[in-house]
Design a protein around this motif. Structure first.
Motif, PDB file in Angstrom:
ATOM      1  N   GLY A  16     -99.245 -17.279  52.496  1.00  0.00           N
ATOM      2  CA  GLY A  16    -100.258 -18.270  52.841  1.00  0.00           C
ATOM      3  C   GLY A  16     -99.725 -19.687  52.735  1.00  0.00           C
ATOM      4  N   GLN A  17     -98.940 -19.938  51.674  1.00  0.00           N
ATOM      5  CA  GLN A  17     -98.387 -21.287  51.495  1.00  0.00           C
ATOM      6  C   GLN A  17     -97.408 -21.631  52.624  1.00  0.00           C
ATOM      7  OE1 GLN A  17     -96.731 -22.011  47.602  1.00  0.00           O
ATOM      8  NE2 GLN A  17     -96.603 -24.212  47.973  1.00  0.00           N
ATOM      9  N   TYR A  18     -96.565 -20.653  52.996  1.00  0.00           N
ATOM     10  CA  TYR A  18     -95.643 -20.887  54.112  1.00  0.00           C
ATOM     11  C   TYR A  18     -96.423 -21.174  55.392  1.00  0.00           C
ATOM     12  CZ  TYR A  18     -91.520 -19.264  51.530  1.00  0.00           C
ATOM     13  OH  TYR A  18     -90.482 -19.135  50.651  1.00  0.00           O
ATOM     14  N   PHE A  19     -97.501 -20.414  55.579  1.00  0.00           N
ATOM     15  CA  PHE A  19     -98.310 -20.570  56.782  1.00  0.00           C
ATOM     16  C   PHE A  19     -98.934 -21.970  56.838  1.00  0.00           C
ATOM     17  CE2 PHE A  19    -102.311 -19.994  59.200  1.00  0.00           C
ATOM     18  CZ  PHE A  19    -101.769 -19.603  60.416  1.00  0.00           C
ATOM     19  N   LEU A  23     -98.459 -24.856  59.611  1.00  0.00           N
ATOM     20  CA  LEU A  23     -99.553 -25.564  60.284  1.00  0.00           C
ATOM     21  C   LEU A  23     -99.354 -27.079  60.194  1.00  0.00           C
ATOM     22  CD1 LEU A  23    -102.926 -23.750  59.437  1.00  0.00           C
ATOM     23  CD2 LEU A  23    -101.703 -23.812  61.608  1.00  0.00           C
ATOM     24  N   GLY A  24     -98.972 -27.544  59.008  1.00  0.00           N
ATOM     25  CA  GLY A  24     -98.723 -28.968  58.800  1.00  0.00           C
ATOM     26  C   GLY A  24     -97.611 -29.466  59.710  1.00  0.00           C
ATOM     27  N   LEU A  25     -96.539 -28.668  59.825  1.00  0.00           N
ATOM     28  CA  LEU A  25     -95.408 -29.049  60.673  1.00  0.00           C
ATOM     29  C   LEU A  25     -95.835 -29.110  62.142  1.00  0.00           C
ATOM     30  CD1 LEU A  25     -92.606 -26.908  58.986  1.00  0.00           C
ATOM     31  CD2 LEU A  25     -92.666 -29.391  59.080  1.00  0.00           C
ATOM     32  N   VAL A  59     -89.935 -29.098  54.932  1.00  0.00           N
ATOM     33  CA  VAL A  59     -88.989 -27.991  55.090  1.00  0.00           C
ATOM     34  C   VAL A  59     -88.106 -27.878  53.846  1.00  0.00           C
ATOM     35  CG1 VAL A  59     -87.027 -27.126  56.436  1.00  0.00           C
ATOM     36  CG2 VAL A  59     -88.995 -28.085  57.612  1.00  0.00           C
ATOM     37  N   LEU A  60     -87.566 -29.010  53.384  1.00  0.00           N
ATOM     38  CA  LEU A  60     -86.680 -28.996  52.212  1.00  0.00           C
ATOM     39  C   LEU A  60     -87.406 -28.463  50.981  1.00  0.00           C
ATOM     40  CD1 LEU A  60     -84.778 -32.420  52.449  1.00  0.00           C
ATOM     41  CD2 LEU A  60     -83.771 -30.178  52.692  1.00  0.00           C
ATOM     42  N   ASN A  61     -88.590 -29.004  50.712  1.00  0.00           N
ATOM     43  CA  ASN A  61     -89.273 -28.660  49.462  1.00  0.00           C
ATOM     44  C   ASN A  61     -89.818 -27.244  49.427  1.00  0.00           C
ATOM     45  OD1 ASN A  61     -89.082 -30.856  47.626  1.00  0.00           O
ATOM     46  ND2 ASN A  61     -90.296 -32.057  49.059  1.00  0.00           N
ATOM     47  N   ILE A  62     -90.446 -26.810  50.518  1.00  0.00           N
ATOM     48  CA  ILE A  62     -91.098 -25.496  50.490  1.00  0.00           C
ATOM     49  C   ILE A  62     -90.229 -24.415  51.134  1.00  0.00           C
ATOM     50  CG2 ILE A  62     -93.227 -24.230  50.979  1.00  0.00           C
ATOM     51  CD1 ILE A  62     -93.638 -26.719  49.208  1.00  0.00           C
TER      52      ILE A  62
ATOM     53  N   SER B  76     -89.670 -20.050  63.567  1.00  0.00           N
ATOM     54  CA  SER B  76     -88.573 -19.212  63.082  1.00  0.00           C
ATOM     55  C   SER B  76     -88.209 -19.573  61.640  1.00  0.00           C
ATOM     56  CB  SER B  76     -87.345 -19.357  63.987  1.00  0.00           C
ATOM     57  OG  SER B  76     -86.745 -20.620  63.813  1.00  0.00           O
ATOM     58  N   SER B  77     -88.371 -20.856  61.296  1.00  0.00           N
ATOM     59  CA  SER B  77     -88.110 -21.283  59.926  1.00  0.00           C
ATOM     60  C   SER B  77     -89.123 -20.627  58.975  1.00  0.00           C
ATOM     61  CB  SER B  77     -88.239 -22.805  59.813  1.00  0.00           C
ATOM     62  OG  SER B  77     -87.009 -23.377  59.450  1.00  0.00           O
ATOM     63  N   MET B  78     -90.369 -20.547  59.433  1.00  0.00           N
ATOM     64  CA  MET B  78     -91.401 -19.924  58.606  1.00  0.00           C
ATOM     65  C   MET B  78     -91.110 -18.434  58.422  1.00  0.00           C
ATOM     66  SD  MET B  78     -95.482 -19.451  59.312  1.00  0.00           S
ATOM     67  CE  MET B  78     -95.190 -18.340  60.672  1.00  0.00           C
ATOM     68  N   THR B  79     -90.741 -17.739  59.500  1.00  0.00           N
ATOM     69  CA  THR B  79     -90.537 -16.293  59.374  1.00  0.00           C
ATOM     70  C   THR B  79     -89.355 -15.974  58.462  1.00  0.00           C
ATOM     71  OG1 THR B  79     -89.276 -16.323  61.449  1.00  0.00           O
ATOM     72  CG2 THR B  79     -91.581 -15.671  61.595  1.00  0.00           C
ATOM     73  N   VAL B  80     -88.288 -16.781  58.536  1.00  0.00           N
ATOM     74  CA  VAL B  80     -87.135 -16.481  57.673  1.00  0.00           C
ATOM     75  C   VAL B  80     -87.469 -16.806  56.210  1.00  0.00           C
ATOM     76  CG1 VAL B  80     -85.764 -18.630  57.681  1.00  0.00           C
ATOM     77  CG2 VAL B  80     -84.610 -16.439  57.708  1.00  0.00           C
ATOM     78  N   ALA B  81     -88.306 -17.832  55.994  1.00  0.00           N
ATOM     79  CA  ALA B  81     -88.742 -18.147  54.631  1.00  0.00           C
ATOM     80  C   ALA B  81     -89.606 -17.007  54.085  1.00  0.00           C
ATOM     81  CB  ALA B  81     -89.511 -19.462  54.612  1.00  0.00           C
ATOM     82  N   MET B  82     -90.484 -16.480  54.934  1.00  0.00           N
ATOM     83  CA  MET B  82     -91.356 -15.377  54.524  1.00  0.00           C
ATOM     84  C   MET B  82     -90.561 -14.109  54.205  1.00  0.00           C
ATOM     85  SD  MET B  82     -94.630 -15.611  57.050  1.00  0.00           S
ATOM     86  CE  MET B  82     -96.053 -16.656  56.660  1.00  0.00           C
ATOM     87  N   SER B  83     -89.425 -13.934  54.884  1.00  0.00           N
ATOM     88  CA  SER B  83     -88.629 -12.722  54.642  1.00  0.00           C
ATOM     89  C   SER B  83     -88.137 -12.677  53.194  1.00  0.00           C
ATOM     90  CB  SER B  83     -87.449 -12.649  55.616  1.00  0.00           C
ATOM     91  OG  SER B  83     -86.414 -13.510  55.190  1.00  0.00           O
ATOM     92  N   ILE B  84     -87.936 -13.850  52.579  1.00  0.00           N
ATOM     93  CA  ILE B  84     -87.516 -13.887  51.170  1.00  0.00           C
ATOM     94  C   ILE B  84     -88.656 -13.393  50.281  1.00  0.00           C
ATOM     95  CG2 ILE B  84     -86.791 -15.386  49.256  1.00  0.00           C
ATOM     96  CD1 ILE B  84     -85.402 -17.148  51.382  1.00  0.00           C
ATOM     97  N   THR B  85     -89.876 -13.867  50.559  1.00  0.00           N
ATOM     98  CA  THR B  85     -91.043 -13.403  49.808  1.00  0.00           C
ATOM     99  C   THR B  85     -91.162 -11.880  49.921  1.00  0.00           C
ATOM    100  OG1 THR B  85     -92.172 -15.491  50.209  1.00  0.00           O
ATOM    101  CG2 THR B  85     -93.549 -13.634  49.565  1.00  0.00           C
TER     102      THR B  85
END
Lengths: 98, 209
Positions: A16-19, A23-25, A59-62, B76-85
């Motif tokens: 959810g946090q990534y999502f 959305l913010g980006l 991007v860097l922080n999260i 794509s940045s989000m999906t690769v980040a999610m893959s770690i989770t």
């Protein structure tokens, strides 16, 4: 340096946090594209770069976990950023005011 | 670091320093920052000296293609980040699927770029083309930088896809697993860098008319 075990260091970021960050980006991308259609004069470059910097911070922080890593990581990134800033400032002090 | 055996070390019986590995990756990313940073400085100086020409030349670029590619890379940045989770939760299949989606999105980005460059080359705009050599000096600089910087970025996309493909293979073989996934993290870090560079390339080339 304190002794963390591997297990203690793990910080799981929720989907959810990534999502939300995504959305913010997207919102920032839409803003920067919309602003591109308006004539802001000299502010055009400054606003575009400011928005790009905010996106980079997200991007860097999260996404890159900088916020959850040991402090050393943030110090490293800060040093790299300052080095880059020095390059840019020195070049521009030469070009903008000669 | 303390030499106290930790739970993770005791199980694997191999020396591991995930923090060190990640720090090494970050150091490598800084060299990439300097590589692209140099080009961004060249862009800034040329733009400063050829403001009007950069203005006109930027109109040649398709804003929609740039926006679509931005959205593709952010996703794509989000999906690769999610893959770690997913990997941390031990959902191997899901984690692999997310890396797979990232690679597919990278491919979509490149496909877009291929058509974009192709369209420009068809119009006769490519380095050293007669069309381009007749342009004002500032516009030649703009398109030269456009091809150099987006080209170097595209090369990084290809490298990133390769890295992620290797990561995916190691995931399937269990080399990367729930207890040891620093390689996935490092691969993801590289991919995010590719995203960050595009975050700056996009407004500088496509939006500043």
């Amino acid at each position: 340096m304190s002794d963390h075990s591997h297990a203690e260091k793990v910080h799981i970021v929720s989907y959810g946090q990534y999502f939300l960050i995504w959305l913010g980006l997207l919102a920032l991308t839409i803003i920067t594209v919309a602003l591109g259609g308006i004539d802001l004069g000299d502010w055009v470059v400054i606003t575009a770069l400011t928005i790009a910097s905010i996106k980079t911070m997200l991007v860097l922080n999260i996404f890159m976990h900088l916020k959850f890593e040991e402090r050393m990581f943030r110090i490293f990134v800060l040093v790299a950023g300052i080095t880059m800033a020095i390059f840019i400032i020195l070049i521009f002090s030469d070009y903008a005011f000669y | 670091m303390s030499t106290q055996p930790t739970a993770a070390n005791a199980v694997s019986h191999v020396h591991r320093d995930d923090t060190g590995s990640k720090l090494g990756m970050w150091l490598f990313l800084f060299t990439e920052l300097i590589l692209f940073g140099g080009l961004f400085i060249i862009y800034a100086v040329y733009r400063f000296n050829n403001g009007e020409a950069f203005h006109l030349a930027a109109k040649e670029l398709d804003r929609l293609v740039g926006t679509v590619n931005t959205i593709i890379l952010l996703t794509s940045s989000m999906t690769v980040a999610m893959s770690i989770t997913a990997m941390q939760e031990g959902r191997k299949k899901f984690s692999m699927a997310l890396v797979g989606i990232t690679i597919v999105l990278a491919g979509a980005f490149l496909l877009n770029k291929y058509f974009e460059w192709g369209h420009k080359i068809e119009k006769g705009i490519y380095p050293k083309s007669p069309e381009m050599m007749n342009m004002p000096h500032g516009e030649i600089l703009y398109f030269g930088l456009y091809y150099t910087m987006t080209g170097l970025h595209a090369l990084h996309v290809i490298i990133g896809m390769t890295v992620l493909a290797v990561v995916m293979r190691q995931m399937s073989r269990g080399v990367i697993n729930k207890d040891s996934y620093v390689r996935l993290e490092s691969g993801a870090l590289y991919w995010h860098l590719v995203d960050v560079i595009w975050i700056f390339l996009f407004p500088l080339f496509y939006l500043l008319h």
